[in-house]
Scaffold this motif. Structure first.
Motif, short mmCIF file in Angstrom:
data_model
loop_
_atom_site.label_atom_id
_atom_site.label_comp_id
_atom_site.label_asym_id
_atom_site.label_seq_id
_atom_site.Cartn_x
_atom_site.Cartn_y
_atom_site.Cartn_z
N ALA A 123 0.82 -1.21 0.00
CA ALA A 123 0.00 0.00 0.00
C ALA A 123 0.85 1.26 0.00
O ALA A 123 0.47 2.27 -0.60
N LEU A 124 2.01 1.21 0.66
CA LEU A 124 2.89 2.37 0.68
C LEU A 124 3.42 2.70 -0.71
O LEU A 124 3.71 3.85 -1.02
N GLU A 125 3.53 1.68 -1.54
CA GLU A 125 4.09 1.85 -2.89
C GLU A 125 3.03 2.12 -3.95
O GLU A 125 3.36 2.46 -5.09
N SER A 126 1.77 1.95 -3.58
CA SER A 126 0.68 2.09 -4.55
C SER A 126 0.11 3.50 -4.54
O SER A 126 0.03 4.14 -3.50
N ASP A 127 -0.28 3.96 -5.70
CA ASP A 127 -0.99 5.24 -5.81
C ASP A 127 -2.46 5.02 -6.16
O ASP A 127 -3.19 5.99 -6.36
N ASP A 128 -2.88 3.77 -6.23
CA ASP A 128 -4.22 3.44 -6.71
C ASP A 128 -5.17 3.25 -5.53
O ASP A 128 -5.22 2.18 -4.92
N VAL A 129 -5.90 4.29 -5.20
CA VAL A 129 -6.83 4.24 -4.06
C VAL A 129 -7.94 3.23 -4.32
O VAL A 129 -8.38 2.55 -3.37
N LYS A 130 -8.39 3.11 -5.54
CA LYS A 130 -9.48 2.17 -5.83
C LYS A 130 -9.03 0.72 -5.66
O LYS A 130 -9.82 -0.12 -5.26
N ALA A 131 -7.77 0.43 -5.97
CA ALA A 131 -7.25 -0.92 -5.80
C ALA A 131 -6.89 -1.22 -4.35
O ALA A 131 -7.02 -2.35 -3.90
N MET A 132 -6.43 -0.19 -3.62
CA MET A 132 -6.05 -0.36 -2.22
C MET A 132 -6.59 0.82 -1.43
O MET A 132 -5.89 1.82 -1.19
N PRO A 133 -7.84 0.75 -0.98
CA PRO A 133 -8.46 1.89 -0.31
C PRO A 133 -7.75 2.36 0.96
O PRO A 133 -7.94 3.51 1.38
N ILE A 134 -6.91 1.52 1.57
CA ILE A 134 -6.16 1.97 2.74
C ILE A 134 -5.26 3.15 2.39
O ILE A 134 -4.85 3.92 3.27
N ARG A 135 -5.00 3.36 1.10
CA ARG A 135 -4.22 4.52 0.66
C ARG A 135 -4.90 5.83 1.03
O ARG A 135 -4.23 6.86 1.17
N VAL A 136 -6.21 5.81 1.18
CA VAL A 136 -6.92 7.02 1.62
C VAL A 136 -6.37 7.51 2.95
O VAL A 136 -6.22 8.71 3.18
N VAL A 137 -6.03 6.57 3.83
CA VAL A 137 -5.50 6.90 5.16
C VAL A 137 -3.99 7.13 5.10
O VAL A 137 -3.47 8.08 5.68
N LEU A 138 -3.29 6.26 4.38
CA LEU A 138 -1.82 6.32 4.39
C LEU A 138 -1.26 7.42 3.51
O LEU A 138 -0.15 7.91 3.76
N GLY A 139 -2.01 7.84 2.49
CA GLY A 139 -1.47 8.80 1.54
C GLY A 139 -2.02 10.20 1.71
O GLY A 139 -2.28 10.88 0.72
N GLN A 140 -2.18 10.64 2.95
CA GLN A 140 -2.72 11.99 3.18
C GLN A 140 -1.88 12.71 4.24
O GLN A 140 -1.13 12.10 4.99
N HIS A 141 -2.02 14.03 4.27
CA HIS A 141 -1.21 14.86 5.15
C HIS A 141 -2.00 15.44 6.32
O HIS A 141 -1.42 16.02 7.23
N LYS A 142 -3.31 15.28 6.30
CA LYS A 142 -4.15 15.98 7.28
C LYS A 142 -4.05 15.41 8.69
O LYS A 142 -3.98 16.15 9.67
N THR A 143 -4.07 14.10 8.80
CA THR A 143 -4.22 13.44 10.09
C THR A 143 -3.04 12.52 10.38
O THR A 143 -2.65 11.72 9.53
N PRO A 144 -2.45 12.60 11.59
CA PRO A 144 -1.35 11.69 11.93
C PRO A 144 -1.82 10.24 11.93
O PRO A 144 -2.90 9.93 12.43
N VAL A 145 -0.99 9.36 11.40
CA VAL A 145 -1.28 7.93 11.36
C VAL A 145 -0.09 7.18 11.96
O VAL A 145 1.04 7.33 11.50
N ASP A 146 -0.36 6.39 12.99
CA ASP A 146 0.64 5.50 13.57
C ASP A 146 0.22 4.07 13.29
O ASP A 146 -0.93 3.69 13.55
N VAL A 147 1.14 3.28 12.77
CA VAL A 147 0.89 1.86 12.50
C VAL A 147 1.50 1.04 13.62
O VAL A 147 2.69 1.15 13.91
N TYR A 148 0.67 0.23 14.28
CA TYR A 148 1.12 -0.69 15.33
C TYR A 148 1.01 -2.11 14.78
O TYR A 148 -0.08 -2.57 14.48
N TRP A 149 2.17 -2.77 14.66
CA TRP A 149 2.19 -4.10 14.05
C TRP A 149 2.95 -5.10 14.89
O TRP A 149 3.96 -4.78 15.53
N SER A 150 2.46 -6.34 14.90
CA SER A 150 3.17 -7.46 15.48
C SER A 150 2.86 -8.70 14.66
O SER A 150 1.76 -8.83 14.11
#
Length: 232
Positions: free
Chosen positions: A204-231
């Motif tokens: 998703a970080l490498e994709s520019d296609d929001v329709k193919a990977m809608p999570i890009r709506v969250v990851l590819g914006q400047h308005k709201t801070p996003v923290d990813v917590y992964w395990s």
């Protein structure tokens, strides 16, 4: 260049859930202290259940916290697939039992018919939301924004708080918060567990296609801070 989310990895899910619950609790209490009330939006499914339980015992002023969902399946509230049921059984317990919950399901037979009532029901939930906790599917969906869905543009372009959607790749008609509602937030957490989710996140970080990977709506914006917590 698009702003990349802050990525935090943990050795195990117990550590992830503990630290994320601590941080969310601090932010909610800070909001209550500053403004007299706070708002929390959570996702459904099985992934956040341990987080819900860890958060439910935190000593904050829960009676001043409004809780709602990022999306909901249009099923009875006691149905096995109901996100509201999972929230009530796992988050709205212990100290968190006094929180003000605002579900998305209502009396209408369909999400299409009930969308306006749900928006009205959410009108008194404090905004901007203080914390939004989202999950992500292996297909790159979040909320009920599914890839290449005919309803996707409506969910992303609408000025309303929520919209009805009918996925073609998942069961049940649904209601989802819109892009405008989700991004009107002080902090978003993307809560991911498993190696496959990490792989999808990297794609998703490498994709520019929001329709193919809608999570890009969250990851590819400047308005709201996003923290990813992964395990794993």
């Amino acid at each position: 260049m698009l702003k990349e989310a802050v990525f935090k990895s943990f050795d195990n899910t117990d550590s992830l859930e503990t630290q994320l619950a601590d941080r969310i609790a601090r932010q909610l209490q800070d909001a209550v202290d500053a403004r007299g009330k706070a708002s929390l939006v959570v996702s459904g499914g099985s992934t956040p259940l341990k987080l819900f339980k860890a958060l439910s015992v935190k000593a904050i002023d829960w009676n001043e916290v409004f809780v709602t969902l990022a999306d909901e399946r249009w099923v009875d509230n006691d149905h096995k697939d109901s996100n509201e049921r999972l929230v009530r059984e796992n988050l709205l317990q212990h100290r968190a039992a006094s929180a003000k919950f605002r579900g998305l399901k209502n009396m209408f037979a369909s999400a299409e018919e009930g969308a306006a009532m749900t928006s009205e029901h959410l009108a008194n939930v404090p905004r901007p939301f203080d914390v939004v906790v989202l999950g992500m599917g292996n297909d790159g969906h979040t909320c009920s924004w599914f890839p290449c869905s005919g309803d996707l543009n409506r969910a992303l372009d609408s000025e309303a708080l929520c919209e009805a959607v009918t996925p073609t790749t998942a069961p049940h008609e649904r209601i989802t918060l819109t892009k405008k509602a989700i991004l009107n937030t002080r902090q978003i957490y993307l809560h991911l567990v498993g190696e496959q989710k990490l792989s999808v996140y990297r794609q998703a970080l490498e994709s520019d296609d929001v329709k193919a990977m809608p999570i890009r709506v969250v990851l590819g914006q400047h308005k709201t801070p996003v923290d990813v917590y992964w395990s794993a």
